[in-house]
Design a protein around this motif. Sequence first.
Motif, PDB file in Angstrom:
ATOM      1  N   ARG A 159       0.819  -1.223   0.000  1.00  0.00           N
ATOM      2  CA  ARG A 159       0.000   0.000   0.000  1.00  0.00           C
ATOM      3  C   ARG A 159       0.850   1.270   0.000  1.00  0.00           C
ATOM      4  O   ARG A 159       0.422   2.300  -0.505  1.00  0.00           O
ATOM      5  N   TYR A 160       2.034   1.192   0.591  1.00  0.00           N
ATOM      6  CA  TYR A 160       2.857   2.395   0.766  1.00  0.00           C
ATOM      7  C   TYR A 160       4.058   2.483  -0.168  1.00  0.00           C
ATOM      8  O   TYR A 160       4.785   3.467  -0.131  1.00  0.00           O
ATOM      9  N   GLN A 161       4.281   1.491  -1.000  1.00  0.00           N
ATOM     10  CA  GLN A 161       5.469   1.511  -1.850  1.00  0.00           C
ATOM     11  C   GLN A 161       5.451   2.632  -2.884  1.00  0.00           C
ATOM     12  O   GLN A 161       6.510   3.050  -3.337  1.00  0.00           O
ATOM     13  N   ASN A 162       4.297   3.143  -3.241  1.00  0.00           N
ATOM     14  CA  ASN A 162       4.237   4.267  -4.184  1.00  0.00           C
ATOM     15  C   ASN A 162       4.458   5.604  -3.491  1.00  0.00           C
ATOM     16  O   ASN A 162       4.743   6.599  -4.152  1.00  0.00           O
ATOM     17  N   GLN A 163       4.317   5.632  -2.172  1.00  0.00           N
ATOM     18  CA  GLN A 163       4.450   6.883  -1.424  1.00  0.00           C
ATOM     19  C   GLN A 163       5.798   7.026  -0.727  1.00  0.00           C
ATOM     20  O   GLN A 163       6.227   8.143  -0.439  1.00  0.00           O
ATOM     21  N   LEU A 164       6.443   5.913  -0.435  1.00  0.00           N
ATOM     22  CA  LEU A 164       7.681   5.908   0.344  1.00  0.00           C
ATOM     23  C   LEU A 164       8.747   5.082  -0.365  1.00  0.00           C
ATOM     24  O   LEU A 164       8.428   4.127  -1.076  1.00  0.00           O
ATOM     25  N   ALA A 165      10.005   5.427  -0.139  1.00  0.00           N
ATOM     26  CA  ALA A 165      11.122   4.649  -0.696  1.00  0.00           C
ATOM     27  C   ALA A 165      11.364   3.456   0.223  1.00  0.00           C
ATOM     28  O   ALA A 165      12.015   3.567   1.254  1.00  0.00           O
ATOM     29  N   ILE A 166      10.794   2.310  -0.156  1.00  0.00           N
ATOM     30  CA  ILE A 166      10.840   1.113   0.682  1.00  0.00           C
ATOM     31  C   ILE A 166      11.618   0.020  -0.030  1.00  0.00           C
ATOM     32  O   ILE A 166      11.381  -0.265  -1.203  1.00  0.00           O
ATOM     33  N   ARG A 167      12.528  -0.603   0.710  1.00  0.00           N
ATOM     34  CA  ARG A 167      13.151  -1.850   0.254  1.00  0.00           C
ATOM     35  C   ARG A 167      12.608  -2.943   1.168  1.00  0.00           C
ATOM     36  O   ARG A 167      12.894  -2.966   2.362  1.00  0.00           O
ATOM     37  N   TYR A 168      11.823  -3.822   0.596  1.00  0.00           N
ATOM     38  CA  TYR A 168      11.111  -4.856   1.354  1.00  0.00           C
ATOM     39  C   TYR A 168      11.735  -6.219   1.081  1.00  0.00           C
ATOM     40  O   TYR A 168      11.888  -6.618  -0.068  1.00  0.00           O
ATOM     41  N   VAL A 169      12.104  -6.910   2.145  1.00  0.00           N
ATOM     42  CA  VAL A 169      12.684  -8.244   2.027  1.00  0.00           C
ATOM     43  C   VAL A 169      11.819  -9.197   2.846  1.00  0.00           C
ATOM     44  O   VAL A 169      11.643  -9.010   4.049  1.00  0.00           O
ATOM     45  N   ARG A 170      11.258 -10.188   2.167  1.00  0.00           N
ATOM     46  CA  ARG A 170      10.440 -11.180   2.860  1.00  0.00           C
ATOM     47  C   ARG A 170      11.218 -12.479   2.968  1.00  0.00           C
ATOM     48  O   ARG A 170      11.698 -13.015   1.981  1.00  0.00           O
ATOM     49  N   ARG A 171      11.354 -12.963   4.175  1.00  0.00           N
ATOM     50  CA  ARG A 171      12.041 -14.232   4.426  1.00  0.00           C
ATOM     51  C   ARG A 171      11.046 -15.385   4.268  1.00  0.00           C
ATOM     52  O   ARG A 171       9.910 -15.278   4.716  1.00  0.00           O
ATOM     53  N   PRO A 172      11.480 -16.495   3.674  1.00  0.00           N
ATOM     54  CA  PRO A 172      10.585 -17.648   3.535  1.00  0.00           C
ATOM     55  C   PRO A 172      10.339 -18.373   4.867  1.00  0.00           C
ATOM     56  O   PRO A 172       9.314 -19.019   5.036  1.00  0.00           O
TER      57      PRO A 172
END
Length: 71
Positions: free
Chosen positions: A44-57
């Motif tokens: 929801r916020y990736q277009n508004q904020l500079a986010i690097r998201y890492v999802r662990r399995p």
Amino acid sequence: FNRARYLHCLLQDLAGQISELGFSYELLIGDNASKDDTADIVCRYQNQLAIRYVRRPTNVGAYHNLSQLFE
């Protein structure tokens, strides 16, 4: 881990105030295999904020999640 409701509050506040920073930034979010809606909140916020998201399995524990995120 499984704190999407808190993440939502944080990102909502940041989105409203981030323009006041006056410098560049990057938010690092390490999802340690959460079973809640953390991924949806980040999306929801990736277009508004500079986010690097890492999802662990799998959940690697708080220490390893943070250390791997900063690598």
